[in-house]
Write a protein that holds these residues in place. Structure first.
Motif, mmCIF file in Angstrom:
data_model
loop_
_atom_site.group_PDB
_atom_site.id
_atom_site.type_symbol
_atom_site.label_atom_id
_atom_site.label_comp_id
_atom_site.label_asym_id
_atom_site.label_seq_id
_atom_site.Cartn_x
_atom_site.Cartn_y
_atom_site.Cartn_z
ATOM 1 N N TYR B 31 0.831 -1.194 0.000
ATOM 2 C CA TYR B 31 0.000 0.000 0.000
ATOM 3 C C TYR B 31 0.871 1.251 0.000
ATOM 4 O O TYR B 31 1.821 1.349 0.769
ATOM 5 N N MET B 32 0.520 2.184 -0.873
ATOM 6 C CA MET B 32 1.214 3.462 -0.906
ATOM 7 C C MET B 32 0.197 4.583 -1.045
ATOM 8 O O MET B 32 -0.893 4.383 -1.595
ATOM 9 N N TYR B 33 0.556 5.766 -0.527
ATOM 10 C CA TYR B 33 -0.381 6.880 -0.410
ATOM 11 C C TYR B 33 0.323 8.202 -0.707
ATOM 12 O O TYR B 33 1.518 8.349 -0.450
ATOM 13 N N TRP B 34 -0.458 9.145 -1.191
ATOM 14 C CA TRP B 34 -0.016 10.535 -1.279
ATOM 15 C C TRP B 34 -0.984 11.404 -0.480
ATOM 16 O O TRP B 34 -2.201 11.355 -0.675
ATOM 17 N N TYR B 35 -0.400 12.188 0.434
ATOM 18 C CA TYR B 35 -1.153 13.158 1.222
ATOM 19 C C TYR B 35 -0.589 14.548 0.952
ATOM 20 O O TYR B 35 0.579 14.708 0.631
ATOM 21 N N ARG B 36 -1.429 15.550 1.133
ATOM 22 C CA ARG B 36 -0.950 16.922 1.180
ATOM 23 C C ARG B 36 -1.288 17.505 2.549
ATOM 24 O O ARG B 36 -2.300 17.131 3.164
ATOM 25 N N GLN B 37 -0.405 18.374 3.023
ATOM 26 C CA GLN B 37 -0.593 18.981 4.339
ATOM 27 C C GLN B 37 -0.535 20.489 4.209
ATOM 28 O O GLN B 37 0.487 21.045 3.811
ATOM 29 N N ASP B 38 -1.636 21.134 4.531
ATOM 30 C CA ASP B 38 -1.720 22.579 4.509
ATOM 31 C C ASP B 38 -1.844 23.083 5.942
ATOM 32 O O ASP B 38 -2.421 22.394 6.796
ATOM 33 N N PRO B 39 -1.319 24.266 6.234
ATOM 34 C CA PRO B 39 -1.352 24.784 7.614
ATOM 35 C C PRO B 39 -2.767 24.801 8.176
ATOM 36 O O PRO B 39 -3.690 25.309 7.550
ATOM 37 N N GLY B 40 -2.939 24.236 9.362
ATOM 38 C CA GLY B 40 -4.229 24.255 10.028
ATOM 39 C C GLY B 40 -5.271 23.344 9.427
ATOM 40 O O GLY B 40 -6.424 23.333 9.881
ATOM 41 N N MET B 41 -4.905 22.559 8.404
ATOM 42 C CA MET B 41 -5.910 21.736 7.709
ATOM 43 C C MET B 41 -5.681 20.241 7.882
ATOM 44 O O MET B 41 -6.481 19.442 7.475
ATOM 45 N N GLY B 42 -4.593 19.859 8.465
ATOM 46 C CA GLY B 42 -4.332 18.432 8.598
ATOM 47 C C GLY B 42 -3.909 17.799 7.287
ATOM 48 O O GLY B 42 -3.805 18.458 6.258
ATOM 49 N N LEU B 43 -3.686 16.511 7.317
ATOM 50 C CA LEU B 43 -3.272 15.755 6.138
ATOM 51 C C LEU B 43 -4.503 15.293 5.362
ATOM 52 O O LEU B 43 -5.432 14.717 5.939
ATOM 53 N N LYS B 44 -4.487 15.525 4.047
ATOM 54 C CA LYS B 44 -5.592 15.109 3.187
ATOM 55 C C LYS B 44 -5.082 14.119 2.147
ATOM 56 O O LYS B 44 -4.066 14.352 1.507
ATOM 57 N N LEU B 45 -5.836 13.035 1.954
ATOM 58 C CA LEU B 45 -5.423 11.986 1.025
ATOM 59 C C LEU B 45 -5.713 12.390 -0.417
ATOM 60 O O LEU B 45 -6.839 12.763 -0.748
ATOM 61 N N ILE B 46 -4.693 12.282 -1.274
ATOM 62 C CA ILE B 46 -4.849 12.642 -2.682
ATOM 63 C C ILE B 46 -5.153 11.390 -3.519
ATOM 64 O O ILE B 46 -6.167 11.322 -4.209
ATOM 65 N N TYR B 47 -4.265 10.435 -3.478
ATOM 66 C CA TYR B 47 -4.394 9.163 -4.177
ATOM 67 C C TYR B 47 -3.763 8.072 -3.329
ATOM 68 O O TYR B 47 -2.926 8.338 -2.489
ATOM 69 N N TYR B 48 -4.177 6.844 -3.618
ATOM 70 C CA TYR B 48 -3.541 5.712 -2.974
ATOM 71 C C TYR B 48 -3.453 4.551 -3.957
ATOM 72 O O TYR B 48 -4.104 4.556 -5.013
ATOM 73 N N SER B 49 -2.651 3.558 -3.564
ATOM 74 C CA SER B 49 -2.472 2.380 -4.406
ATOM 75 C C SER B 49 -2.385 1.148 -3.509
ATOM 76 O O SER B 49 -1.693 1.172 -2.490
ATOM 77 N N VAL B 50 -3.072 0.096 -3.882
ATOM 78 C CA VAL B 50 -3.063 -1.130 -3.080
ATOM 79 C C VAL B 50 -2.099 -2.152 -3.650
ATOM 80 O O VAL B 50 -1.969 -3.257 -3.102
ATOM 81 N N GLY B 51 -1.431 -1.815 -4.744
ATOM 82 C CA GLY B 51 -0.446 -2.706 -5.336
ATOM 83 C C GLY B 51 -0.081 -2.216 -6.722
ATOM 84 O O GLY B 51 -0.730 -1.310 -7.269
ATOM 85 N N ALA B 52 0.936 -2.815 -7.291
ATOM 86 C CA ALA B 52 1.386 -2.414 -8.635
ATOM 87 C C ALA B 52 0.233 -2.524 -9.624
ATOM 88 O O ALA B 52 -0.476 -3.526 -9.658
ATOM 89 N N GLY B 53 0.031 -1.454 -10.399
ATOM 90 C CA GLY B 53 -0.999 -1.415 -11.405
ATOM 91 C C GLY B 53 -2.372 -1.011 -10.928
ATOM 92 O O GLY B 53 -3.310 -0.882 -11.728
ATOM 93 N N ILE B 54 -2.526 -0.754 -9.623
ATOM 94 C CA ILE B 54 -3.836 -0.419 -9.049
ATOM 95 C C ILE B 54 -3.746 0.892 -8.283
ATOM 96 O O ILE B 54 -2.964 1.004 -7.336
#
Lengths: 108, 117
Positions: B31-54
């Protein structure tokens, strides 16, 4: 509505002054509540995972507890090096949902 | 083990430019994930992957694209940079995830600080 709410937003303590951070959550079917520490300019660093109400975990001066609706991170006799932002997160679907964090400052 | 490695550490883009944020992990996590973190907003999930090709969208996917051709790498692409994409981007990985009863923790990289002007 936020699913994970942390309080307070900021906390200032004197060295040795114990306190607690709160994390309340509204997700159903909890599949893990996670505590992270984040230092400025760094990624979050994993501290604890709690899975069921009544569970407790300890690491040095930190102790995390879990009830059905909230978790506490107790800090006993903190030191300046404990200064950081502490993040709480719960599993919802595939990934973690994070709270906005509590920024802890410990002065000597 | 290096864990999760992100490059670059800092980047300044002009509006409309594109770039790829790189992320690689050496823990053999599915499993891999991309989050963005903005001041005062916490971490927000952008995209994720559960395995190669997905891959799949998270909470804030607009303006981003991802691919996962190998277990190790999970790059994030910004096609037409906008000021709203100014943020700190974190990549993370985990051994287990999804709808499991017990999930392993996410391991994070140290982030890419992006400014779009």
């Amino acid at each position: 509505e936020d699913q994970v709410t942390q309080s307070p937003e900021a906390l200032r303590l004197q060295e040795g002054e114990s306190s607690s951070l709160n994390c309340s959550y509204t997700v159903s079917g909890l599949r893990g509540l996670f505590w992270y520490r984040q230092d400025p300019g760094k990624g979050p660093e994993f501290l604890f995972t709690l899975y069921s109400a009544g569970e407790e975990k300890e690491k040095e001066r930190l102790k995390a507890t879990l009830t059905k609706k909230e978790s506490f991170l107790h800090i006993t006799a903190p030191k300046p090096e404990d200064s950081a932002t502490y993040l709480c997160a719960v599993h919802e679907g595939t990934a973690l949902i994070f709270g906005k964090g509590t920024t802890l400052s410990v002065s000597s | 083990n290096a864990g999760v490695t992100q490059t670059p550490k800092f980047r300044i883009l002009k509006i409309g430019q594109s770039m790829t944020l790189q992320c690689t992990q050496d823990m053999n996590h599915n499993y891999m994930y991309w989050y963005r973190q903005d001041p005062g907003m916490g971490l927000k999930l952008i995209y994720y992957s559960v395995g190669a090709g997905i891959t799949d969208k998270g909470e804030v996917p607009n303006g981003y694209n991802v691919s996962r051709s190998t277990t190790e790498d999970f790059p994030l692409r910004l096609e037409l940079a906008a000021p709203s994409q100014t943020s700190v981007y974190f990549c993370a990985s985990s051994l287990t995830g999804g709808e499991r009863t017990y999930n392993s923790p996410l391991h994070f990289g140290n982030g890419t600080r992006l400014t779009v002007t």
